[in-house]
Scaffold this motif. Structure first.
Motif, mmCIF file in Angstrom:
data_model
loop_
_atom_site.group_PDB
_atom_site.id
_atom_site.type_symbol
_atom_site.label_atom_id
_atom_site.label_comp_id
_atom_site.label_asym_id
_atom_site.label_seq_id
_atom_site.Cartn_x
_atom_site.Cartn_y
_atom_site.Cartn_z
ATOM 1 N N THR A 117 12.164 20.104 -33.147
ATOM 2 C CA THR A 117 10.943 20.258 -33.944
ATOM 3 C C THR A 117 9.912 19.166 -33.650
ATOM 4 O O THR A 117 8.770 19.488 -33.312
ATOM 5 C CB THR A 117 11.294 20.346 -35.439
ATOM 6 O OG1 THR A 117 12.154 21.476 -35.619
ATOM 7 C CG2 THR A 117 10.051 20.549 -36.289
ATOM 8 N N ASN A 163 8.584 19.469 -30.137
ATOM 9 C CA ASN A 163 7.646 20.581 -30.019
ATOM 10 C C ASN A 163 6.225 20.110 -30.329
ATOM 11 O O ASN A 163 5.274 20.463 -29.636
ATOM 12 C CB ASN A 163 8.058 21.692 -30.989
ATOM 13 C CG ASN A 163 7.306 22.975 -30.720
ATOM 14 O OD1 ASN A 163 7.223 23.403 -29.586
ATOM 15 N ND2 ASN A 163 6.747 23.561 -31.756
ATOM 16 N N ALA A 164 6.094 19.281 -31.365
ATOM 17 C CA ALA A 164 4.770 18.766 -31.728
ATOM 18 C C ALA A 164 4.242 17.870 -30.611
ATOM 19 O O ALA A 164 3.077 17.981 -30.206
ATOM 20 C CB ALA A 164 4.848 18.011 -33.047
ATOM 21 N N LEU A 221 5.042 17.757 -27.336
ATOM 22 C CA LEU A 221 4.699 18.509 -26.121
ATOM 23 C C LEU A 221 3.525 19.449 -26.368
ATOM 24 O O LEU A 221 2.688 19.654 -25.496
ATOM 25 C CB LEU A 221 5.919 19.301 -25.629
ATOM 26 C CG LEU A 221 7.034 18.464 -25.013
ATOM 27 C CD1 LEU A 221 8.275 19.313 -24.745
ATOM 28 C CD2 LEU A 221 6.560 17.839 -23.702
ATOM 29 N N GLY A 222 3.472 20.007 -27.562
ATOM 30 C CA GLY A 222 2.400 20.954 -27.892
ATOM 31 C C GLY A 222 1.034 20.291 -27.903
ATOM 32 O O GLY A 222 0.112 20.725 -27.211
ATOM 33 N N TYR A 223 0.908 19.199 -28.693
ATOM 34 C CA TYR A 223 -0.384 18.487 -28.742
ATOM 35 C C TYR A 223 -0.783 17.995 -27.356
ATOM 36 O O TYR A 223 -1.942 18.051 -26.967
ATOM 37 C CB TYR A 223 -0.302 17.284 -29.692
ATOM 38 C CG TYR A 223 -0.347 17.630 -31.161
ATOM 39 C CD1 TYR A 223 -1.393 18.388 -31.685
ATOM 40 C CD2 TYR A 223 0.643 17.173 -32.026
ATOM 41 C CE1 TYR A 223 -1.442 18.693 -33.041
ATOM 42 C CE2 TYR A 223 0.600 17.468 -33.383
ATOM 43 C CZ TYR A 223 -0.436 18.231 -33.892
ATOM 44 O OH TYR A 223 -0.481 18.537 -35.212
ATOM 45 N N GLU A 237 -0.038 19.173 -24.392
ATOM 46 C CA GLU A 237 -0.541 20.229 -23.511
ATOM 47 C C GLU A 237 -1.944 20.665 -23.921
ATOM 48 O O GLU A 237 -2.809 20.913 -23.074
ATOM 49 C CB GLU A 237 0.410 21.427 -23.507
ATOM 50 C CG GLU A 237 0.074 22.408 -22.398
ATOM 51 C CD GLU A 237 0.999 23.610 -22.362
ATOM 52 O OE1 GLU A 237 2.227 23.415 -22.223
ATOM 53 O OE2 GLU A 237 0.510 24.744 -22.491
ATOM 54 N N LEU A 238 -2.175 20.760 -25.242
ATOM 55 C CA LEU A 238 -3.515 21.150 -25.701
ATOM 56 C C LEU A 238 -4.546 20.125 -25.235
ATOM 57 O O LEU A 238 -5.650 20.480 -24.824
ATOM 58 C CB LEU A 238 -3.538 21.282 -27.223
ATOM 59 C CG LEU A 238 -2.755 22.460 -27.823
ATOM 60 C CD1 LEU A 238 -2.911 22.485 -29.336
ATOM 61 C CD2 LEU A 238 -3.203 23.790 -27.234
ATOM 62 N N VAL A 249 -4.253 18.096 -22.565
ATOM 63 C CA VAL A 249 -4.383 18.237 -21.109
ATOM 64 C C VAL A 249 -5.273 19.435 -20.775
ATOM 65 O O VAL A 249 -6.081 19.388 -19.844
ATOM 66 C CB VAL A 249 -2.984 18.407 -20.454
ATOM 67 C CG1 VAL A 249 -3.107 18.836 -18.999
ATOM 68 C CG2 VAL A 249 -2.196 17.105 -20.547
ATOM 69 N N ASP A 250 -5.137 20.500 -21.563
ATOM 70 C CA ASP A 250 -5.942 21.704 -21.306
ATOM 71 C C ASP A 250 -7.380 21.569 -21.806
ATOM 72 O O ASP A 250 -8.158 22.518 -21.714
ATOM 73 C CB ASP A 250 -5.281 22.924 -21.963
ATOM 74 C CG ASP A 250 -4.086 23.414 -21.151
ATOM 75 O OD1 ASP A 250 -3.815 22.812 -20.103
ATOM 76 O OD2 ASP A 250 -3.425 24.380 -21.576
ATOM 77 N N ILE A 281 -8.559 21.259 -24.879
ATOM 78 C CA ILE A 281 -8.927 21.957 -26.115
ATOM 79 C C ILE A 281 -9.588 21.002 -27.110
ATOM 80 O O ILE A 281 -10.388 21.402 -27.943
ATOM 81 C CB ILE A 281 -7.669 22.653 -26.688
ATOM 82 C CG1 ILE A 281 -7.422 23.908 -25.851
ATOM 83 C CG2 ILE A 281 -7.842 23.001 -28.165
ATOM 84 C CD1 ILE A 281 -6.264 24.716 -26.249
ATOM 85 N N TYR A 282 -9.260 19.712 -27.014
ATOM 86 C CA TYR A 282 -9.886 18.725 -27.894
ATOM 87 C C TYR A 282 -11.043 17.998 -27.193
ATOM 88 O O TYR A 282 -11.428 16.903 -27.561
ATOM 89 C CB TYR A 282 -8.849 17.712 -28.396
ATOM 90 C CG TYR A 282 -7.717 18.366 -29.158
ATOM 91 C CD1 TYR A 282 -7.950 19.008 -30.365
ATOM 92 C CD2 TYR A 282 -6.418 18.344 -28.668
ATOM 93 C CE1 TYR A 282 -6.918 19.630 -31.058
ATOM 94 C CE2 TYR A 282 -5.377 18.956 -29.348
ATOM 95 C CZ TYR A 282 -5.642 19.604 -30.542
ATOM 96 O OH TYR A 282 -4.621 20.216 -31.233
ATOM 97 N N GLN A 342 3.606 13.815 -20.901
ATOM 98 C CA GLN A 342 4.118 15.172 -20.777
ATOM 99 C C GLN A 342 5.409 15.209 -19.954
ATOM 100 O O GLN A 342 6.389 15.835 -20.351
ATOM 101 C CB GLN A 342 3.046 16.031 -20.106
ATOM 102 C CG GLN A 342 3.197 17.508 -20.373
ATOM 103 C CD GLN A 342 1.975 18.278 -19.909
ATOM 104 O OE1 GLN A 342 1.247 17.841 -19.013
ATOM 105 N NE2 GLN A 342 1.735 19.412 -20.501
ATOM 106 N N ILE A 398 -0.965 23.007 -34.266
ATOM 107 C CA ILE A 398 -0.969 23.271 -32.819
ATOM 108 C C ILE A 398 -1.313 24.733 -32.555
ATOM 109 O O ILE A 398 -2.194 25.054 -31.753
ATOM 110 C CB ILE A 398 0.412 22.922 -32.207
ATOM 111 C CG1 ILE A 398 0.588 21.401 -32.172
ATOM 112 C CG2 ILE A 398 0.559 23.515 -30.808
ATOM 113 C CD1 ILE A 398 1.999 20.952 -31.887
ATOM 114 N N PRO A 423 11.092 23.872 -27.985
ATOM 115 C CA PRO A 423 9.664 23.629 -27.805
ATOM 116 C C PRO A 423 9.099 24.613 -26.791
ATOM 117 O O PRO A 423 9.665 24.767 -25.728
ATOM 118 C CB PRO A 423 9.604 22.217 -27.237
ATOM 119 C CG PRO A 423 10.977 21.654 -27.370
ATOM 120 C CD PRO A 423 11.910 22.798 -27.444
#
Lengths: 306, 120
Positions: free
Chosen positions: A80, A83-84, A86-88, A90-91, A93-94, A96-97, A112, B16, B105
């Motif tokens: 869990t 996941n947060a 890796l998720g943030y 990737e966002l 890196v992409d 999105i922010y 990453q 997310i 994940p």
């Protein structure tokens, strides 16, 4: 007449025989009673032993159940937060922010990669823990070995091509239909081929499949650096790459071969390596074509008892 | 704009998924547990549902079964998002009525690709 029930270390009781007339019991009666007494001792000991075994196996079953639940919980609790992370990442890196300064983007990539490495470790450690706890059950089904080999080839071919390695698959035609856990077998082969590609800088990686004496013989041969004789046993242990300083450079968790060895052995097979420094390595998996009953209970009890 | 209901108890995961979906042009609806998820699904009639499995109260399996019983939602795509990445879990989500399965994940990119399979 009183005959004691003598156990191994203490008197467990007595049999008492009375009669109405005065005088000694005939010797035959005494002997009979002694025989009866010693048989009673055995019967009582057996009854106790059976109860002890029943209690023990219930305890083991409970311990095994606890372990299973613990592993499921741990899997969830570890994934869990990861996941947060890796998720943030990737966002970000992409983009999105928003756009990132180049240096920050470089650092994020490191975050990453480390996160992914941690995930691979968690997966491998949980796999190992499941095997040790006897919780990894095999799914036995019919499978076509050429399909298994081809799926491994298609998963690793691009990596080999990217390194300029020649990739060869030698599948003997007409292999019999296998019966076993094809998914675990793929996992083992993927690990072996992945290692071969990872550690080989030039030359070739060859994967072979043939049938012999009721077994499949799978080989993964490379033209990599080879493994010194004294290291050839070690590599199947946990966290034992030949050169630990290599781990960072080459990646991997250091658990792949340990897991592969257990997965092959669970199916009644063997895994071994032949290698000479500078001459490359050949890993060989010998696996029954038909994997039948698995001593699952034994594995579970052994796991729980550890 | 297609509307996606996210049933997820972990705040970070909601954020997310929310940031991902809004950047990809979806409208987001949130619910934080199974019961709220079922009620929100019935009220909002989303185009797709992302279903966490480990939820407080009723779990994702049960929430999915209840959603499937609502006639208007019998065919809405439901993607299970779960860290129960153990063998047999995927089959369990399908039995409960989920269409897709993503193990955490997960990579947000992969999740988005999965969503686009159902919402082209």
């Amino acid at each position: 007449l009183i005959v004691p029930l003598v156990g191994a270390d203490r008197i467990m009781g007595a049999t008492i025989l009375e009669r109405r007339t005065v005088g000694e019991f005939p010797e035959a009666t005494v002997r009979l009673m002694q025989a009866f007494a010693s048989q009673s001792v055995l019967a009582i000991q057996n009854a106790r032993l059976f109860r002890e075994i029943a209690d023990k196996s219930e305890q083991l079953a409970q311990a095994s159940e606890h372990k299973s639940q613990f592993l499921a919980n741990m899997s969830h609790e570890l994934r869990t937060p990861l996941n947060a992370i890796l998720g943030y990442t990737e966002l970000m890196v992409d983009g999105i922010y928003g756009d990132l300064p180049a240096r920050a983007a470089g650092v994020l990539e490191r975050v990453q990669n480390n996160g992914k490495h941690l995930l691979a470790l968690i997966n491998d450690v949980l796999d190992l823990a499941k095997i040790e706890a006897g919780q990894l059950s095999l799914t036995l089904e019919d499978y076509a070995m050429p399909d298994v080999v081809r799926s491994v080839v298609s998963a690793t071919e691009s990596l080999a091509n990217a390194k300029g390695l020649k990739f060869i698959a030698e599948i003997v035609p007409g292999l019999p239909t296998g019966h076993g856990d094809a998914r675990r077998l793929s996992q083992v082969l993927l690990n072996l081929v992945g290692n071969a590609v990872k550690f080989t800088d030039s030359g070739e990686v060859a994967i072979g499949a043939l049938a012999e004496d009721g077994n499949f013989v799978l080989t993964v041969r490379d033209t990599g650096p080879g493994i010194a004789p004294e290291d050839q046993d070690k590599i199947f242990g946990e966290f034992q790459q030949v050169d630990n300083s290599n781990t960072r450079k080459k990646g991997g968790t250091g658990l792949g071969l340990a897991i592969s060895k257990r997965m092959v052995e669970m199916q009644g097979g063997t895994i071994s390596v032949e290698s000479e420094v500078g001459q490359g390595s050949t890993f060989r998996v010998v696996l029954p074509i038909r994997v039948e009953g698995v001593p699952e209970l034994t594995a579970e009890l052994m796991g729980a008892a550890q | 704009m297609k509307r996606i209901l996210v049933i997820e108890d972990t705040e970070d995961n909601r954020q997310i998924v929310g940031d991902l979906l809004s950047s990809a042009g979806y409208e987001l609806i949130e619910a934080v547990d199974g019961l709220e998820g079922v009620a929100t699904a019935e009220r909002e009639q989303p185009d797709l549902i992302l279903m966490d499995i480990q939820l407080p109260g009723i779990d994702g399996y049960e929430a999915t079964r209840r959603i499937r019983k609502i006639p208007a939602l019998a065919r809405v795509p439901i993607i299970a998002v779960t860290s129960y990445a153990l063998s047999g879990d995927e089959a369990k989500t399908r039995e409960a009525g989920c269409d897709g399965y993503v193990a955490t994940p997960y990579s947000p990119r992969q999740l988005l690709a999965k969503i686009r399979e159902y919402l082209p």
